[in-house]
Design a protein around this motif. Structure first.
Motif, mmCIF file in Angstrom:
data_model
loop_
_atom_site.group_PDB
_atom_site.id
_atom_site.type_symbol
_atom_site.label_atom_id
_atom_site.label_comp_id
_atom_site.label_asym_id
_atom_site.label_seq_id
_atom_site.Cartn_x
_atom_site.Cartn_y
_atom_site.Cartn_z
ATOM 1 N N ASP A 1 16.997 63.186 38.002
ATOM 2 C CA ASP A 1 15.809 62.410 37.630
ATOM 3 C C ASP A 1 16.131 61.563 36.402
ATOM 4 N N VAL A 2 16.058 60.236 36.568
ATOM 5 C CA VAL A 2 16.394 59.287 35.491
ATOM 6 C C VAL A 2 15.110 58.664 34.970
ATOM 7 N N ASP A 3 14.911 58.743 33.642
ATOM 8 C CA ASP A 3 13.737 58.122 33.024
ATOM 9 C C ASP A 3 14.194 57.104 31.975
ATOM 10 N N ASN A 4 13.293 56.705 31.078
ATOM 11 C CA ASN A 4 13.595 55.668 30.095
ATOM 12 C C ASN A 4 14.704 56.073 29.129
ATOM 13 N N ARG A 5 14.974 57.343 28.998
ATOM 14 C CA ARG A 5 16.023 57.782 28.081
ATOM 15 C C ARG A 5 17.414 57.383 28.576
ATOM 16 N N PHE A 6 17.532 57.070 29.868
ATOM 17 C CA PHE A 6 18.825 56.747 30.451
ATOM 18 C C PHE A 6 19.071 55.234 30.556
ATOM 19 N N VAL A 7 18.090 54.408 30.194
ATOM 20 C CA VAL A 7 18.207 52.961 30.373
ATOM 21 C C VAL A 7 19.143 52.375 29.312
ATOM 22 N N VAL A 8 20.135 51.617 29.782
ATOM 23 C CA VAL A 8 21.079 50.958 28.879
ATOM 24 C C VAL A 8 20.515 49.596 28.478
ATOM 25 N N ASN B 1 20.956 52.207 8.870
ATOM 26 C CA ASN B 1 22.339 51.752 8.998
ATOM 27 C C ASN B 1 22.440 50.384 9.662
ATOM 28 N N GLY B 2 21.279 49.762 9.974
ATOM 29 C CA GLY B 2 21.292 48.428 10.538
ATOM 30 C C GLY B 2 21.245 48.387 12.046
ATOM 31 N N PHE B 3 21.425 49.511 12.718
ATOM 32 C CA PHE B 3 21.382 49.532 14.172
ATOM 33 C C PHE B 3 19.922 49.539 14.655
ATOM 34 N N THR B 4 19.770 49.131 15.908
ATOM 35 C CA THR B 4 18.432 49.039 16.497
ATOM 36 C C THR B 4 18.145 50.269 17.356
ATOM 37 N N GLN B 5 16.971 50.863 17.144
ATOM 38 C CA GLN B 5 16.514 51.964 17.984
ATOM 39 C C GLN B 5 15.443 51.389 18.917
ATOM 40 N N TYR B 6 15.817 51.282 20.203
ATOM 41 C CA TYR B 6 14.953 50.605 21.159
ATOM 42 C C TYR B 6 13.805 51.503 21.610
ATOM 43 N N ALA B 7 12.726 50.833 22.013
ATOM 44 C CA ALA B 7 11.559 51.560 22.510
ATOM 45 C C ALA B 7 11.880 52.218 23.859
ATOM 46 N N ARG B 8 11.602 53.497 23.966
ATOM 47 C CA ARG B 8 11.786 54.249 25.212
ATOM 48 C C ARG B 8 10.553 55.140 25.395
ATOM 49 N N PRO B 9 9.445 54.527 25.816
ATOM 50 C CA PRO B 9 8.191 55.301 25.913
ATOM 51 C C PRO B 9 8.256 56.372 26.998
ATOM 52 N N ASN B 10 7.611 57.475 26.712
ATOM 53 C CA ASN B 10 7.551 58.582 27.661
ATOM 54 C C ASN B 10 6.332 58.369 28.561
ATOM 55 N N ASN B 11 6.476 57.430 29.532
ATOM 56 C CA ASN B 11 5.351 57.064 30.389
ATOM 57 C C ASN B 11 5.372 57.781 31.731
ATOM 58 N N GLY B 12 6.308 58.719 31.906
ATOM 59 C CA GLY B 12 6.341 59.505 33.124
ATOM 60 C C GLY B 12 7.039 58.853 34.289
ATOM 61 N N ARG B 13 7.538 57.641 34.138
ATOM 62 C CA ARG B 13 8.216 56.962 35.226
ATOM 63 C C ARG B 13 9.643 57.499 35.368
ATOM 64 N N THR B 14 9.996 57.916 36.570
ATOM 65 C CA THR B 14 11.325 58.453 36.829
ATOM 66 C C THR B 14 11.854 57.920 38.148
ATOM 67 N N VAL B 15 13.184 57.913 38.247
ATOM 68 C CA VAL B 15 13.871 57.525 39.470
ATOM 69 C C VAL B 15 14.928 58.578 39.746
ATOM 70 N N THR B 16 14.985 59.045 40.984
ATOM 71 C CA THR B 16 15.972 60.060 41.332
ATOM 72 C C THR B 16 17.225 59.378 41.859
ATOM 73 N N LYS B 17 18.385 59.644 41.193
ATOM 74 C CA LYS B 17 19.657 59.046 41.585
ATOM 75 C C LYS B 17 20.718 60.134 41.593
ATOM 76 N N ASN B 18 21.346 60.331 42.773
ATOM 77 C CA ASN B 18 22.362 61.372 42.931
ATOM 78 C C ASN B 18 21.821 62.747 42.543
ATOM 79 N N GLY B 19 20.570 62.968 42.869
ATOM 80 C CA GLY B 19 19.966 64.258 42.598
ATOM 81 C C GLY B 19 19.544 64.461 41.167
#
Length: 293
Positions: free
Chosen positions: A43-50, A23-41
């Motif tokens: 766990d945020v990983d690459n899937r949450f990056v805008v 459809n022309g949209f871009t699907q960005y790379a979000r590797p599952n490298n195990g890096r996480t950050v805990t915010k407000n309880g």
């Protein structure tokens, strides 16, 4: 959030590399490298990056969603915002005596105003009397009509007999073009659609005059539906016939005056075979408005 879910469909799926979807949209790379950050309880990983640009985020100190655009419908998305006009709002007017009783009739025309918000840059542009709209070159719309079948504009207060007897009622750009060809041999080198490039139309006096100066203008012959018959054939001839002095000369080909404009078009080979033109007329009649049939 809506019903406990993100309206922007986060978190996204893990993806090892950036790809362009169908459809022309871009699907960005979000590797599952195990890096996480805990915010407000959470766990945020690459899937949450805008998607973002670090330089813009640092400069403006704000959250900026920046994505690559790569689909052909994007120009509609962009231009609809600059062409849809200013933001408007409805403002209600109420009397100081209190709220309006339910028995009173609500008059929306008297009680509401449609307010227009003009931004400072637009206000400055108008105060300086700059052009809001500009067309270059200008376009001269050229009407097409059969002899004595031109449109006549009049008001309900006009006397119909005076309107009929007024010579200007039968004068149009087309008839004035024929008259200019009769009075000026130099004008006979141009077709109807080429005429506005070298001649100026004076609507007040309804006549053509030689163009002076460097202002450009092009002609555009009004569309005529094929279901209108002779008027459509006349329009076809006006694109190629130069310098006629009457309607009869428009349908005169190689010194022979044909009885109809269609016959003249056939003599010039503009219609193809009869079956092809018959099918075109049937298609035009199928799509014509009831008033045109």
């Amino acid at each position: 959030m809506s019903e406990g879910k993100c309206t922007k469909f986060y978190p996204k799926e893990f993806c090892e590399e950036t790809t362009i979807l169908e459809n022309g949209f871009t699907q960005y790379a979000r590797p599952n490298n195990g890096r996480t950050v805990t915010k407000n309880g959470v766990d945020v990983d690459n899937r949450f990056v805008v998607p973002h640009n670090v330089d813009l985020v640092v400069k403006f100190q704000a959250h900026i969603n920046l994505e690559k655009v790569n689909y052909d419908g994007m120009h509609k998305y962009l231009f609809k915002y600059v062409t849809k006009g200013f933001d408007c709002s409805m403002v209600g007017i109420h009397s100081s005596s209190g709220s309006q009783s339910s028995s009173e009739t609500i008059n929306e025309i008297d009680n509401y105003l449609e307010c227009l918000c003009v931004t400072p840059n637009d206000a400055a542009w108008r105060l300086q009397q700059f052009d809001i709209l500009h067309t270059d070159p200008s376009v001269e719309r050229l009407p097409v009509h059969l002899p004595f079948e031109n449109n006549v504009i009049f008001t309900e207060d006009d006397d119909l007999e005076e309107v009929i007897e007024d010579p200007n009622s039968s004068t149009t750009k087309l008839t004035a073009w024929l008259e200019a060809n009769r009075e000026n041999p130099s004008a006979r080198q141009l077709t109807y659609i080429e005429f506005p490039e070298h001649w100026t139309w004076h609507n007040q006096g309804k006549y053509w005059d030689g163009r002076h100066g460097s202002q450009r203008r092009i002609g555009c012959i009004a569309y005529v539906n094929p279901s209108q018959g002779e008027a459509c054939y006349l329009r076809m001839l006006l694109h190629i016939v130069k310098g006629p002095r009457s309607f009869a000369e428009i349908r005169t080909i190689s010194g022979h005056e044909y009885p109809t404009f269609r016959a003249a078009c056939e003599a010039l080979g503009l219609l193809g075979d009869d079956q092809e033109w018959s099918n075109a007329l049937k298609d035009a009649a199928q799509w014509a408005l009831p008033s045109q049939l």
